[in-house]
Design a protein around this motif. Structure first.
Motif, PDB file in Angstrom:
ATOM      1  N   THR A   1      13.165  -0.951  25.923  1.00 16.16           N
ATOM      2  CA  THR A   1      13.738  -1.209  27.242  1.00 16.16           C
ATOM      3  C   THR A   1      15.263  -1.110  27.257  1.00 16.16           C
ATOM      4  N   SER A   2      15.896  -1.107  26.104  1.00 20.46           N
ATOM      5  CA  SER A   2      17.366  -1.099  26.077  1.00 20.46           C
ATOM      6  C   SER A   2      17.948   0.183  26.669  1.00 20.46           C
ATOM      7  N   PHE A   3      17.199   1.283  26.656  1.00 17.39           N
ATOM      8  CA  PHE A   3      17.721   2.513  27.248  1.00 17.39           C
ATOM      9  C   PHE A   3      18.054   2.321  28.727  1.00 17.39           C
ATOM     10  N   ILE A   4      17.298   1.488  29.406  1.00 17.98           N
ATOM     11  CA  ILE A   4      17.536   1.195  30.820  1.00 17.98           C
ATOM     12  C   ILE A   4      18.344  -0.083  30.979  1.00 17.98           C
ATOM     13  N   MET A   5      17.973  -1.116  30.269  1.00 16.22           N
ATOM     14  CA  MET A   5      18.624  -2.420  30.450  1.00 16.22           C
ATOM     15  C   MET A   5      20.098  -2.413  30.064  1.00 16.22           C
ATOM     16  N   ASP A   6      20.488  -1.536  29.164  1.00 18.39           N
ATOM     17  CA  ASP A   6      21.898  -1.469  28.758  1.00 18.39           C
ATOM     18  C   ASP A   6      22.811  -0.932  29.856  1.00 18.39           C
ATOM     19  N   TYR A   7      22.235  -0.391  30.922  1.00 16.25           N
ATOM     20  CA  TYR A   7      23.041   0.028  32.069  1.00 16.25           C
ATOM     21  C   TYR A   7      23.544  -1.173  32.879  1.00 16.25           C
TER      22      TYR A   7
END
Length: 193
Positions: free
Chosen positions: A155-161
């Motif tokens: 999920t970090s690919f999206i949540m890091d935004y």
């Protein structure tokens, strides 16, 4: 006539969609969904890829993924072959399980990543299979809202935004996903559906 060779850009995310042959159900019961997710995990062990989101619908599935070492075609070939073998054996049939080659589109921006993830997670709501995306069991949306981990989804690919604590990021992502109307991305799907 030979099929057009697909373009693969290592490290680029793609939105991938596969649909059942004749739009028939790919997943007929809970066991089918579970087996597919298990196969997704096993293919990832053999041919590593990174998965940002997914949704398994009755007659098709969506993946938001990238592969650094092997082409997307290789990943999808392994996954679809395994599932087709399982499906045909289980249902005592032969022939094509998938309608045609998978649909894919490169995702080339931060907004594109967010829009595709949102589109994927809202698919069951748009199809009127559930009223709330978080109630649909066969998507990665719950991993975004709650602390439970996934063996395949990162999920970090999206949540890091998003900024803030993990709780704040989850709140912001939920607000983004659940606001009314889908993005421009849906118009690009008309080639597939």
């Amino acid at each position: 006539m030979a099929r057009k060779k697909r373009i693969w850009i290592p490290n680029a995310f793609y939105h991938v969609v596969c649909r059942g042959n004749r739009q028939d159900a790919l997943f007929k019961d809970k066991g089918d969904f579970k087996i597919f997710l298990h196969m997704l995990h096993k293919v990832n062990e053999k041919t590593p890829f990174e998965l940002a989101s997914y949704c398994l619908m009755t007659n098709h599935f969506h993946l938001q993924l990238r592969s650094k070492d092997q082409s997307i075609s290789k990943v999808m070939s392994l996954l679809n072959k395994r599932y087709a073998d399982y499906y045909n054996t289980k249902n005592r049939i032969t022939g094509h399980v998938f309608e045609k080659r998978y649909y894919d589109k490169i995702i080339d921006s931060k907004q594109g990543m967010l829009d595709v993830s949102r589109y994927i997670h809202l698919n069951p709501v748009e199809a009127k299979m559930t009223n709330k995306a978080e109630d649909y069991r066969w998507s990665s949306y719950r991993y975004y809202l709650y602390a439970s981990g996934s063996p395949v989804v990162n999920t970090s690919f999206i949540m890091d935004y998003y900024s803030g604590s993990m709780w704040e990021r989850r709140r912001k992502y939920r607000a983004f996903v659940e606001r009314e109307g889908l993005s421009e991305w849906t118009s690009d799907m008309s080639d597939f559906f």
